[in-house]
Design an enzyme around this catalytic site. Structure first.
Site, PDB file in Angstrom:
ATOM      1  N   ASP A 115       0.862  -1.179   0.000  1.00 38.81           N
ATOM      2  CA  ASP A 115       0.000   0.000   0.000  1.00 38.81           C
ATOM      3  C   ASP A 115       0.902   1.233   0.000  1.00 38.81           C
ATOM      4  OD1 ASP A 115      -2.203   1.877   0.482  1.00 38.81           O
ATOM      5  OD2 ASP A 115      -3.310   0.151   1.234  1.00 38.81           O
ATOM      6  N   ASP A 148      -9.869   0.963  -5.841  1.00 33.46           N
ATOM      7  CA  ASP A 148     -10.543   2.183  -6.280  1.00 33.46           C
ATOM      8  C   ASP A 148     -11.299   1.879  -7.573  1.00 33.46           C
ATOM      9  OD1 ASP A 148     -11.240   4.735  -7.230  1.00 33.46           O
ATOM     10  OD2 ASP A 148      -9.479   5.629  -6.293  1.00 33.46           O
ATOM     11  N   PHE A 162     -17.601  -2.208   8.297  1.00 32.47           N
ATOM     12  CA  PHE A 162     -18.231  -1.300   7.348  1.00 32.47           C
ATOM     13  C   PHE A 162     -18.853  -2.059   6.185  1.00 32.47           C
ATOM     14  CE2 PHE A 162     -16.331   1.868   9.844  1.00 32.47           C
ATOM     15  CZ  PHE A 162     -16.835   3.102   9.474  1.00 32.47           C
ATOM     16  N   GLU A 163     -18.221  -3.150   5.790  1.00 30.80           N
ATOM     17  CA  GLU A 163     -18.810  -3.983   4.750  1.00 30.80           C
ATOM     18  C   GLU A 163     -20.128  -4.572   5.241  1.00 30.80           C
ATOM     19  OE1 GLU A 163     -17.775  -7.963   2.071  1.00 30.80           O
ATOM     20  OE2 GLU A 163     -16.302  -7.151   3.466  1.00 30.80           O
ATOM     21  N   THR A 216     -15.516  -7.028   7.095  1.00 24.87           N
ATOM     22  CA  THR A 216     -15.237  -5.846   7.913  1.00 24.87           C
ATOM     23  C   THR A 216     -16.539  -5.237   8.414  1.00 24.87           C
ATOM     24  OG1 THR A 216     -15.312  -4.280   6.069  1.00 24.87           O
ATOM     25  CG2 THR A 216     -13.204  -5.385   6.485  1.00 24.87           C
TER      26      THR A 216
END
Length: 308
Positions: A148, A198, A273-274, A271
């Site tokens: 990353d 992205d 948020f997922e 996750t």
């Protein structure tokens, strides 16, 4: 590439990058350069430094490959956002031990890098590293080279690995294309993971998406036959493009009998948020493709089949 995502023009709640925002604890008794000794744990660090002074003298370099390689269309943009005290401390202490600057100037011996002969999976784009650390903890026999360009995420993953005693994680800093092309040997990888890259939603930006035929051409040279390419995205148009591109590539085959998307495998953590996105009806698609066996050139095949 996908190793650091920009915020798109439309919301993407299920993505790992913005989702995993936990900060690490400050290590008592350790003073981070440029930080006031009374700095509160977990608070973002913003220290002044002289012009040209590296942000973290013993940590990841700002541009490890420099100008050694030609400019190209990149599918990522580095994000040098604020770093917490714990992340900064991890970058200073652990980068020399577990970090890798992707400079393109040498070929890596993965066995030497990890200190063992375990299979190695390359993960491109790990956000804040929470999912990566969980996968490493649950599968200690697999080494993960996680790449990353997001400095806080690099520090956070190093901190998590240190706290959990994970010896099978190495953190790469820089362009994964340069890593694949210049620093890895053929058939050196046992898997490739690209989670929530992205999506570059605007049509004029689609050329920046990572999963393209040219990228798969390169990745195929570094993946052993049988290696799994695992992609996941919550951006449905990108999922459809990924499926189309992977289906069309002769070096990969879909592991799904129906030729479609896969159910999220147990080894990819869900996750928080997922999960919230799924509760709201968002769709997350996983793709699992296998690197096919090396093909024997027709001339060689004919020679092998001809009677002696």
């Amino acid at each position: 590439m996908s190793d650091s995502r920009n915020a798109p023009e439309a919301p993407r709640p299920a993505e790992n990058g913005p989702a995993e925002t936990g900060s690490a604890e400050h290590v008592p008794g350790v003073h981070v350069p440029g930080e006031h000794p009374d700095h509160a744990p977990g608070v973002s660090v913003r220290h002044s430094r002289a012009k040209g002074e590296p942000r973290f003298p013993d940590g990841p370099r700002a541009d490890p490959a420099g100008s050694h390689f030609e400019r190209r269309i990149r599918s990522f943009q580095p994000r040098r956002s604020r770093v917490t005290a714990g992340q900064a401390d991890a970058l200073q202490r652990l980068w020399p031990k577990w970090g890798l600057d992707i400079d393109g100037q040498r070929v890596i011996d993965l066995g030497e890098l990890f200190g063992n002969a375990n299979p190695v999976v390359l993960e491109i784009g790990f956000g804040m590293g929470e999912a990566t650390a969980q996968m490493a903890a649950e599968d200690p026999g697999t080494d993960i080279l996680a790449v990353d360009v997001h400095t806080p995420g690099q520090g956070n993953l190093l901190n998590l690995a240190d706290q959990q005693g994970l010896s099978n994680v190495r953190v790469g800093n820089g362009d994964a294309i340069i890593l694949l092309r210049e620093m890895l040997t053929p058939d050196s990888l046992d898997g490739l993971r690209v989670y929530f890259p992205d999506p570059w939603p605007k049509k004029r930006h689609h050329k920046r998406r990572l999963i393209q035929p040219e990228f798969l051409d390169l990745a195929a040279t570094r993946l052993r036959p049988g290696a799994i390419v695992h992609c996941a995205t919550d951006w449905e148009p990108y999922a459809e493009q990924m499926l189309e591109v992977l289906d069309a590539h002769p070096e990969f085959e879909n592991t799904q009998a129906d030729g479609g998307f896969a159910t999220r495998p147990a080894h990819r953590p869900l996750t928080r948020f997922e999960g919230q996105g799924l509760d709201k009806g968002h769709v997350v698609n996983d793709l699992l493709f296998r690197r096919v066996q090396h093909r024997v050139p027709q001339s060689e095949q004919h020679r092998q089949e001809s009677p002696r």
